[in-house]
Design a protein around this motif. Structure first.
Motif, mmCIF file in Angstrom:
data_model
loop_
_atom_site.group_PDB
_atom_site.id
_atom_site.type_symbol
_atom_site.label_atom_id
_atom_site.label_comp_id
_atom_site.label_asym_id
_atom_site.label_seq_id
_atom_site.Cartn_x
_atom_site.Cartn_y
_atom_site.Cartn_z
ATOM 1 N N ASN A 118 4.788 -6.332 -9.214
ATOM 2 C CA ASN A 118 4.591 -7.054 -7.946
ATOM 3 C C ASN A 118 4.575 -6.117 -6.746
ATOM 4 N N LEU A 119 4.861 -4.835 -6.988
ATOM 5 C CA LEU A 119 4.831 -3.868 -5.882
ATOM 6 C C LEU A 119 3.402 -3.537 -5.480
ATOM 7 N N MET A 120 2.434 -3.959 -6.292
ATOM 8 C CA MET A 120 1.032 -3.678 -5.960
ATOM 9 C C MET A 120 0.471 -4.758 -5.054
ATOM 10 N N VAL A 121 -0.394 -4.333 -4.117
ATOM 11 C CA VAL A 121 -0.976 -5.285 -3.157
ATOM 12 C C VAL A 121 -1.855 -6.303 -3.879
ATOM 13 N N GLU A 122 -2.770 -5.818 -4.675
ATOM 14 C CA GLU A 122 -3.663 -6.724 -5.418
ATOM 15 C C GLU A 122 -3.457 -6.474 -6.895
ATOM 16 N N ARG A 123 -3.232 -7.535 -7.617
ATOM 17 C CA ARG A 123 -3.001 -7.362 -9.058
ATOM 18 C C ARG A 123 -4.136 -7.941 -9.881
ATOM 19 N N ASP A 124 -4.453 -7.273 -10.962
ATOM 20 C CA ASP A 124 -5.320 -7.848 -11.988
ATOM 21 C C ASP A 124 -4.914 -7.192 -13.308
ATOM 22 N N ALA A 125 -5.506 -7.626 -14.385
ATOM 23 C CA ALA A 125 -5.077 -7.150 -15.709
ATOM 24 C C ALA A 125 -5.215 -5.630 -15.836
ATOM 25 N N VAL A 126 -6.333 -5.103 -15.306
ATOM 26 C CA VAL A 126 -6.572 -3.659 -15.437
ATOM 27 C C VAL A 126 -5.533 -2.872 -14.634
ATOM 28 N N LYS A 127 -5.320 -3.297 -13.381
ATOM 29 C CA LYS A 127 -4.361 -2.577 -12.528
ATOM 30 C C LYS A 127 -2.950 -2.677 -13.102
ATOM 31 N N LEU B 46 -11.336 5.956 -14.365
ATOM 32 C CA LEU B 46 -9.877 5.933 -14.163
ATOM 33 C C LEU B 46 -9.552 6.143 -12.684
ATOM 34 N N LYS B 47 -10.261 7.064 -12.060
ATOM 35 C CA LYS B 47 -10.036 7.340 -10.635
ATOM 36 C C LYS B 47 -10.387 6.127 -9.783
ATOM 37 N N GLU B 48 -11.480 5.457 -10.153
ATOM 38 C CA GLU B 48 -11.877 4.249 -9.409
ATOM 39 C C GLU B 48 -10.755 3.224 -9.397
ATOM 40 N N VAL B 49 -10.147 3.031 -10.575
ATOM 41 C CA VAL B 49 -9.063 2.036 -10.669
ATOM 42 C C VAL B 49 -7.841 2.501 -9.879
ATOM 43 N N THR B 50 -7.431 3.746 -10.101
ATOM 44 C CA THR B 50 -6.216 4.216 -9.422
ATOM 45 C C THR B 50 -6.406 4.286 -7.905
ATOM 46 N N ASP B 51 -7.628 4.602 -7.466
ATOM 47 C CA ASP B 51 -7.880 4.632 -6.017
ATOM 48 C C ASP B 51 -7.776 3.239 -5.409
ATOM 49 N N GLY B 52 -8.051 2.232 -6.216
ATOM 50 C CA GLY B 52 -8.007 0.849 -5.712
ATOM 51 C C GLY B 52 -6.612 0.253 -5.740
ATOM 52 N N MET B 53 -5.653 1.002 -6.255
ATOM 53 C CA MET B 53 -4.291 0.471 -6.337
ATOM 54 C C MET B 53 -3.504 0.843 -5.080
ATOM 55 N N LYS B 54 -2.947 -0.158 -4.457
ATOM 56 C CA LYS B 54 -2.152 0.095 -3.246
ATOM 57 C C LYS B 54 -0.787 -0.556 -3.417
ATOM 58 N N LEU B 55 0.232 0.098 -2.889
ATOM 59 C CA LEU B 55 1.579 -0.466 -3.005
ATOM 60 C C LEU B 55 1.895 -1.314 -1.775
ATOM 61 N N THR B 56 2.619 -2.396 -1.993
ATOM 62 C CA THR B 56 2.931 -3.295 -0.866
ATOM 63 C C THR B 56 3.964 -2.654 0.059
ATOM 64 N N SER B 57 3.765 -2.902 1.336
ATOM 65 C CA SER B 57 4.703 -2.375 2.315
ATOM 66 C C SER B 57 5.832 -3.390 2.481
ATOM 67 N N PRO B 58 7.076 -2.924 2.571
ATOM 68 C CA PRO B 58 8.164 -3.886 2.767
ATOM 69 C C PRO B 58 8.066 -4.544 4.143
ATOM 70 N N GLU B 59 8.843 -5.606 4.340
ATOM 71 C CA GLU B 59 8.777 -6.331 5.615
ATOM 72 C C GLU B 59 9.141 -5.415 6.800
ATOM 73 N N ASP B 60 8.651 -5.786 7.981
ATOM 74 C CA ASP B 60 8.843 -4.956 9.183
ATOM 75 C C ASP B 60 10.312 -4.648 9.480
ATOM 76 N N LYS B 61 11.172 -5.614 9.143
ATOM 77 C CA LYS B 61 12.605 -5.442 9.440
ATOM 78 C C LYS B 61 13.154 -4.153 8.788
ATOM 79 N N ILE B 62 12.645 -3.878 7.581
ATOM 80 C CA ILE B 62 13.099 -2.675 6.864
ATOM 81 C C ILE B 62 12.806 -1.437 7.705
ATOM 82 N N TRP B 63 11.583 -1.391 8.289
ATOM 83 C CA TRP B 63 11.209 -0.210 9.095
ATOM 84 C C TRP B 63 11.984 -0.171 10.410
ATOM 85 N N ARG B 64 12.244 -1.372 10.955
ATOM 86 C CA ARG B 64 12.995 -1.402 12.227
ATOM 87 C C ARG B 64 14.422 -0.879 12.018
#
Lengths: 191, 148
Positions: A118-127, B46-64
Motif C-alpha cells: 500500500n506504500l505505492m501510489v498506484e497499484r496493479d498486479a505487475v507493480k 523492467l525499467k518501464e515498470v520500475t520507473d512507473g512505481m512511486k511511493l506514497t507521501s505521508p500526510e502533511d502533518k508528518i512533514w510539519r
C-alpha cells in the motif's frame, strides 16, 4: 558551484558551529529524500520515519566529525544507510514471526517480505509483483535500485553518495537488476 | 570486448547515461549479439515498470512535525548528558563528604574505618579496570556501529 550549493555550504558552516536554525534548514531540505530512501530500504512507514529522524539526530551530534570539504548529503546518506542496514540485520537476527506462521516453516530470506504494497501510489498486479521482488532483494542490491528508480538519481549522483566510480554504479545496477529479474521469475513460477 | 562488459554498458544505455563513444560501441555489439539484444528488451521492460512505481507521501502533518521531533530528540540527548554528568558529580561529592565525616567520627573504631576504606578502594579499582577494558575493546571493535 551553483547558488543552491553556496546556500548549503553557508548553512553547513553554521550548523557545524552548533546553530540549530541552520540545521533546521538542512533537515527541511533533505527530510523527504531521507524518508523515501529509508522507506525503500526498510519498507515500513513508521520505521522509515524513525530511522530517518534518528539519522539527522546522529548527524547533529557528530557534526565535528564532518569534513567541511565534502558535501552534506553523501555523508548523511552513509549514516542513514548504516542505520537502515543495522535495523534490517536486527530483524533478520531476531525475527518477530506472527503466531499463525509458527506452524509453518518460515525461511529467513522470506522474512524480509514485510514491505507494505500500500506504500505505492498506484497499484496493479505487475507493480505488486515487482515491489515484492524488490523487497526480497539483498539490501545492497535494493539500495541501488532505490537510488536509481525511486530517487531518480543520475549515475554521477549515485557514485557520489556511494563513494564509488560511475563504472561501479553501472556494474552494481546490472547485478541488482539481474537479481530482480531472477526474483520476478521465481515469484512467477511459485504463483 | 566480452558480453559481460557490454552488460554493464547495457545499464548505462537504458538509463541514457552513456557517452557517444560507449553508446556506439554498445549498439554495434547488440546488433550482432542476439543474447544481449534479447536481454536488453527484458531490462527495458523492467525499467518501464520500475520507473512507473512511486511511493506514497505521508500526510502533511508528518512533514510539519518532522523537525520538531528531531529538535526534541537533540534537546533530550543534551538533557540526559547534563543529568548524568551532574548526577555522577553530586554522588561523588556526597560520597566523599560521607567518607570524610565517617573517618573523622571518633566513635567508629579504627578496624571498621580501614575496612570501609579498603572496600571503597577495591570498588574503585574494579570500576576503573572494567572501564579501561571496555574502552580498549570498544576502540578496536570493528562491529561497534552494528546495533545488536
Amino acid at each position: 558551484m551553483n547558488r543552491a550549493m553556496d546556500d548549503e555550504t553557508h548553512f553547513v558552516v553554521r550548523w557545524r558551529k552548533g546553530e540549530t536554525k541552520a540545521f533546521e534548514f538542512l533537515v527541511k531540505k533533505y527530510m523527504r529524500k531521507a524518508y523515501f530512501i529509508a522507506l525503500g530500504l526498510v519498507g515500513q512507514h513508521d520505521v522509515a520515519l524513525d530511522l530517518s529522524q534518528e539519522a539527522f539526530v546522529r548527524v547533529y551530534r557528530h557534526r565535528r566529525k564532518f569534513d567541511p570539504n565534502r558535501r552534506f548529503f553523501p555523508w548523511f546518506y552513509q549514516i542513514l544507510k548504516n542505520l537502515c542496514f543495522n535495523w534490517l540485520r536486527e530483524q533478520r537476527a531476531n525475527p518477530r514471526i506472527a503466531l499463525e506462521d509458527l506452524s509453518e516453516r518460515v525461511e529467513r530470506e522470506e522474512l524480509s517480505l514485510s514491505f507494505d504494497p500500500n506504500l505505492m501510489v498506484e497499484r496493479d498486479a505487475v507493480k505488486d509483483r515487482v515491489w515484492k521482488a524488490i523487497s526480497s532483494l539483498k539490501p545492497r542490491d535494493r539500495e541501488i535500485i532505490i537510488l536509481r528508480h525511486f530517487q531518480n538519481l543520475t549515475y554521477r549522483e549515485i557514485a557520489e553518495v556511494l563513494s564509488c566510480s560511475q563504472g561501479t554504479v553501472m556494474s552494481r545496477l546490472y547485478y541488482a537488476r539481474r537479481a530482480l529479474r531472477q526474483k520476478l521469475e521465481q515469484h512467477t513460477e511459485v504463483e | 570486448m566480452s558480453c559481460e562488459k557490454f552488460k554493464n554498458l547495457m545499464m548505462g544505455y537504458i538509463d541514457d547515461e552513456l557517452n557517444e563513444h560507449d553508446r556506439g560501441a554498445f549498439l554495434g555489439h547488440v546488433r550482432s549479439c542476439a543474447e544481449c539484444s534479447s536481454e536488453l528488451e527484458h531490462y527495458r521492460k523492467l525499467k518501464e515498470v520500475t520507473d512507473g512505481m512511486k511511493l506514497t507521501s505521508p500526510e502533511d502533518k508528518i512533514w510539519r512535525d518532522y523537525w520538531s521531533v528531531i529538535y526534541n530528540r537533540i534537546e533530550r540527548g543534551v538533557g540526559w548528558i547534563l543529568l548524568s554528568i551532574c548526577g555522577i558529580l553530586l554522588l561523588c561529592y556526597g560520597g566523599y563528604k560521607a567518607v570524610e565525616e565517617f573517618i573523622a567520627d571518633p566513635t567508629v573504631g579504627l578496624f571498621v574505618k580501614v575496612a570501609i576504606l579498603g572496600l571503597i578502594v577495591g570498588v574503585a579499582i574494579l570500576f576503573i579496570s572494567v572501564l579501561r577494558e571496555r574502552l580498549y575493546f570498544w576502540k578496536r571493535d570493528r562491529y561497534r556501529d552494528v546495533r545488536r
